[in-house]
Design a protein around this motif. Sequence first.
Motif, PDB file in Angstrom:
ATOM      1  N   LYS A 283     -25.762  23.325 -38.321  1.00 51.86           N
ATOM      2  CA  LYS A 283     -26.097  22.242 -39.240  1.00 51.86           C
ATOM      3  C   LYS A 283     -25.289  21.020 -38.861  1.00 51.86           C
ATOM      4  O   LYS A 283     -24.138  21.130 -38.439  1.00 51.86           O
ATOM      5  CB  LYS A 283     -25.749  22.689 -40.656  1.00 51.86           C
ATOM      6  CG  LYS A 283     -26.052  21.696 -41.730  1.00 51.86           C
ATOM      7  CD  LYS A 283     -25.975  22.352 -43.082  1.00 51.86           C
ATOM      8  CE  LYS A 283     -25.824  21.320 -44.173  1.00 51.86           C
ATOM      9  NZ  LYS A 283     -24.445  20.929 -44.436  1.00 51.86           N
ATOM     10  N   LYS A 284     -25.924  19.880 -39.005  1.00 49.40           N
ATOM     11  CA  LYS A 284     -25.252  18.632 -38.661  1.00 49.40           C
ATOM     12  C   LYS A 284     -23.926  18.518 -39.424  1.00 49.40           C
ATOM     13  O   LYS A 284     -23.853  18.835 -40.606  1.00 49.40           O
ATOM     14  CB  LYS A 284     -26.160  17.453 -39.024  1.00 49.40           C
ATOM     15  CG  LYS A 284     -25.571  16.132 -38.623  1.00 49.40           C
ATOM     16  CD  LYS A 284     -26.581  15.001 -38.803  1.00 49.40           C
ATOM     17  CE  LYS A 284     -26.014  13.781 -38.219  1.00 49.40           C
ATOM     18  NZ  LYS A 284     -25.716  12.634 -38.534  1.00 49.40           N
ATOM     19  N   ILE A 285     -22.915  18.033 -38.751  1.00 48.70           N
ATOM     20  CA  ILE A 285     -21.611  17.895 -39.400  1.00 48.70           C
ATOM     21  C   ILE A 285     -21.748  16.936 -40.585  1.00 48.70           C
ATOM     22  O   ILE A 285     -22.433  15.936 -40.506  1.00 48.70           O
ATOM     23  CB  ILE A 285     -20.551  17.397 -38.388  1.00 48.70           C
ATOM     24  CG1 ILE A 285     -19.146  17.452 -38.965  1.00 48.70           C
ATOM     25  CG2 ILE A 285     -20.859  15.981 -37.919  1.00 48.70           C
ATOM     26  CD1 ILE A 285     -18.421  18.703 -38.679  1.00 48.70           C
ATOM     27  N   PHE A 286     -21.100  17.285 -41.676  1.00 49.32           N
ATOM     28  CA  PHE A 286     -21.184  16.452 -42.879  1.00 49.32           C
ATOM     29  C   PHE A 286     -20.186  15.298 -42.783  1.00 49.32           C
ATOM     30  O   PHE A 286     -19.024  15.504 -42.454  1.00 49.32           O
ATOM     31  CB  PHE A 286     -20.891  17.313 -44.116  1.00 49.32           C
ATOM     32  CG  PHE A 286     -21.009  16.558 -45.409  1.00 49.32           C
ATOM     33  CD1 PHE A 286     -22.245  16.447 -46.039  1.00 49.32           C
ATOM     34  CD2 PHE A 286     -19.907  15.955 -45.981  1.00 49.32           C
ATOM     35  CE1 PHE A 286     -22.377  15.747 -47.231  1.00 49.32           C
ATOM     36  CE2 PHE A 286     -20.027  15.243 -47.173  1.00 49.32           C
ATOM     37  CZ  PHE A 286     -21.264  15.138 -47.803  1.00 49.32           C
ATOM     38  N   GLY A 287     -20.666  14.107 -43.061  1.00 48.12           N
ATOM     39  CA  GLY A 287     -19.770  12.952 -43.135  1.00 48.12           C
ATOM     40  C   GLY A 287     -19.138  12.600 -41.793  1.00 48.12           C
ATOM     41  O   GLY A 287     -17.928  12.407 -41.684  1.00 48.12           O
ATOM     42  N   ASN A 340     -14.893  17.799 -45.598  1.00 52.71           N
ATOM     43  CA  ASN A 340     -16.130  17.619 -44.841  1.00 52.71           C
ATOM     44  C   ASN A 340     -16.551  18.898 -44.124  1.00 52.71           C
ATOM     45  O   ASN A 340     -17.737  19.188 -44.012  1.00 52.71           O
ATOM     46  CB  ASN A 340     -15.971  16.480 -43.833  1.00 52.71           C
ATOM     47  CG  ASN A 340     -16.140  15.119 -44.492  1.00 52.71           C
ATOM     48  OD1 ASN A 340     -17.177  14.819 -45.057  1.00 52.71           O
ATOM     49  ND2 ASN A 340     -15.110  14.313 -44.453  1.00 52.71           N
ATOM     50  N   LEU A 342     -16.005  21.903 -45.202  1.00 52.15           N
ATOM     51  CA  LEU A 342     -16.583  22.762 -46.244  1.00 52.15           C
ATOM     52  C   LEU A 342     -18.014  22.340 -46.547  1.00 52.15           C
ATOM     53  O   LEU A 342     -18.917  23.173 -46.661  1.00 52.15           O
ATOM     54  CB  LEU A 342     -15.749  22.678 -47.527  1.00 52.15           C
ATOM     55  CG  LEU A 342     -14.425  23.427 -47.551  1.00 52.15           C
ATOM     56  CD1 LEU A 342     -13.789  23.288 -48.922  1.00 52.15           C
ATOM     57  CD2 LEU A 342     -14.638  24.893 -47.214  1.00 52.15           C
ATOM     58  N   ALA A 343     -18.212  21.022 -46.666  1.00 55.23           N
ATOM     59  CA  ALA A 343     -19.551  20.536 -46.993  1.00 55.23           C
ATOM     60  C   ALA A 343     -20.523  20.837 -45.856  1.00 55.23           C
ATOM     61  O   ALA A 343     -21.728  20.957 -46.084  1.00 55.23           O
ATOM     62  CB  ALA A 343     -19.511  19.040 -47.276  1.00 55.23           C
TER      63      ALA A 343
END
Lengths: 568, 361
Positions: A283-287, A340, A342-343
């Motif tokens: 999944k794309k890295i968050f933030g 980030n 975690l998200a």
Amino acid sequence: MSATPQAQKLFGHAEENNYLKCSSGIKSWLFTLDHKRIGIMYLIGVTVALFLAGIFALILRSELFTGDENFLTEAQYNQMFTLHGAIMVFAFIIPSIPAALGNFVLPMMLGAKDVAFPRLNLASFYLWMFGTAFLLTAMLTNGLDTGWTFYTPYSITTTTAVIYATMGAFILGFSSIFTGLNFLVTVNTMRPKSMGWFKLPLFIWSLYATSIIQILATPVLGITLLLLIAERVMHIGIFDPAYGGDPVLFQHFFWFYSHPAVYIMILPAMGVISELISVYSHKKIFGYSFIAFSSVAIALLGFLVWGHHMFTSGQSQLVTLVFSAITFSVAIPSAVKVFNWLATLYKGSIKLVTPMCYALSFIFLFGIGGLTGLFLGTLSTDIHLHDTYFVVAHFHFVMVGGTLTALLGGLYHWWPKMFGRMYNDFLGRVGCFLVFVGFNLTFFPQFVMGSRGMPRRYARYDPEFEIFHQASTIGAFILGIGILLAFGVLVHAVFFGRKIGGNPFGAASLEWQSSSPPSFHNFDHKIHMNAPYDFGAMVYDEEMDTYIQRDFVTPESPEVPAAEPTKA
Amino acid sequence: MLNLIGLLAQTESESLVPEAPAYREGSYWFPEAASTFAKDVDPLFMLIFWVSLVFFAGIVGFMIYFVIKYRDRPGHKVEKSASHNTALEIAWSVLPGFLLIWFFVDGATGFFNMRVTPGNAEQIQVIARQFNWEFHYPNGDATTELHLVRNRPVEFVMESRDVLHSFFVPAFRQKQDVVPGRYTYTWVKPTKEGVFRLYCTEYCGDSHSLMKTNVTVHNTQEERDQATFYPWEDETPIKNGQRLFNMKCSGCHNNTDVKKTGPGLGGIWGKTETLADGSTVEVNDNYFRESILNPGAKLVAGYANQMPSFQGKLNDDQIFWLRAYIKSLTPDAKIEDELNLPASEAREKVGEADGEKPAAE
């Protein structure tokens, strides 16, 4: 569906003509300008340093099993902890992720053939060798008993081989500067035109921030160590109070480098973790931009907090107050990264393979390491905790629980790319588990004995601390076995692992658009630009047992399956 | 490693470090609180501890929950979710900042309590040297263990005679480095009677881990005076010398023939020593005196020139007492009778014998 024949060639397991086999003989390695081979040589070098300093650690911990003398005199104990620290810091942790993993991965992540200055890169490795040789010379001649910090005036009056050791650290500093300079120029000039700053993988951002520190801070260490040598030899009276010098000035100079150096050690580790969390959550890295900017913020703020190593040193109270305030500001970008990550896990598809186990272990251990930093940044609690085992535990949680864990995770992640073979994932996870358990057992008790008053660098200690020391010693051996197993599994894979294609984990950054192991030129084809975390662009090909880009799936296949793999 | 193996032959001698007092537990994380600073340190420590624990439990809790809920398994797919959320990210960057400000202010307040000495504090001079402590009280007494009076604030004026040291009493929660070439200061107000440990906690060389002593907190000034008083004039020169030796010399010299940082001084009297340049010297009155006042002049082979000069730091009486004690450590050295008389009488006898006035203290 089926992969085009071209894809077979480009992304398969490369038996012939890969960088490992394109030339042979010892000279083809010693004089190589190939960033991949230099990375591998660095990796072997830092691993040897890790094992050597690790053996010292086990000797230390064995001596500390009881509070009285077991088998080391006080002087021998002091030499052991000094060499453990000096070799770990200067010869292992600082070069570990940037010079070993970074050398291999950074140019490939940019789609480049090599770093900007291949000769400088090889020179950096040879400086590492020389510097480490000097450190070992110090060990073999008169030993070294100053602690890795070389605090004056003890480092001026001791009879041990301070000059060899500081020369070693001085040379290793230049090795580090060369790597940093090379990476900066490489990132600035050698990425493809279409790869803007915000299309760089986050590992690159972290290495870039690290390089800035390496270039700006390391010269100060060099100057300081030269001054120390001059003080020892010529008594120039800058650090030695006997000649009108000020020993606290040395601490300012030393930490002006060595605090930023802490970020040389941890920033690349954070970069590795950003990659691992994203790839294994598919999944794309968050933030993205918050993580990228937090690396830069940490690098810059890292220059302004050196005085927090000196709260009890006798520096002025106003200065102490200011350093405490700025120190808290570093906590924020570090916390941002954790949130980030975690998200990124949220709503992903999480594969608990070995590298991911290390990444999760990193979040746990770095969490403790970071949060315990709050106790030390806070002034009144630091006065009590300063120079106790609480500090020892804190920085080991960050440096070992953080950096070493990330290094192992990164090695497990990029190993199939480096050698074209897969490791035994089960044993890899067992190793990760042992490292995790052993590490916590070693260092958690040290927090407790520290806040109860156990000072650092003590060869003998009072009876009330014995139970904690014994737990710590047992943990250290479990940790040692875990690290040994982790490297054993990797080495075994090089010779006996299952051969594997170019992109076994479905990662999207450019280094995976090559055969495994990569060819001498890295890429045998024009790179297909895609965003580093666009995992949808990758499809799994069963025949090749690897992920390839959608573009290479033959058009006549009736339906293009979703990106979701069944097997990695 | 070779030199390390070579050192294995050495053995240690008896230590002059006082026996550790029994550990008095205050809470799980702290020893018993014995000074006013515990209220500046312990509650704030526990506050940070609980806040950290909540954050840590949250981080690890979410991590485990996500790993279980979103684990890769047949039929599970990546769900669509935002790749960033600026409001959320700003919130989790800024909000913890308020907690940090709280920690900072609370910590700074406590720090100034620990660093600003009240005006009514008595002053005790602390001399740190490799590898022991020396405390000088306002009434002129001096000891190697620290003696304080309960509920009386005391300021320590600290100096180091060689390298960096650090004054640390866990039960007081107080710590300050001792820096050569300048004075550093710290203070405490002890609140509990009892014996506590004092450590050197800045690495200072070979026997750093033995540079520890005890702090005794007395209920009254009288008890403290009794503990620190020592009748120099009524004791024999040998006994005085032993007390001085323990205070000034034992950090680096053993009273046996076992080598420490410097040579062991047991059995040394009358011996012929080889110097670094190959010449020899007999250990007698003059060599002994010279070695104290100008230690580098005739350095015995195998030792570095690192002993500080005691010129101006020991007077003639004290050197005489030290000589008496060191001489008594050599079994077959001839001990003059007067060395077993009280110091005041011994001084007169020696004066008569030498035909000169003894130096006044």
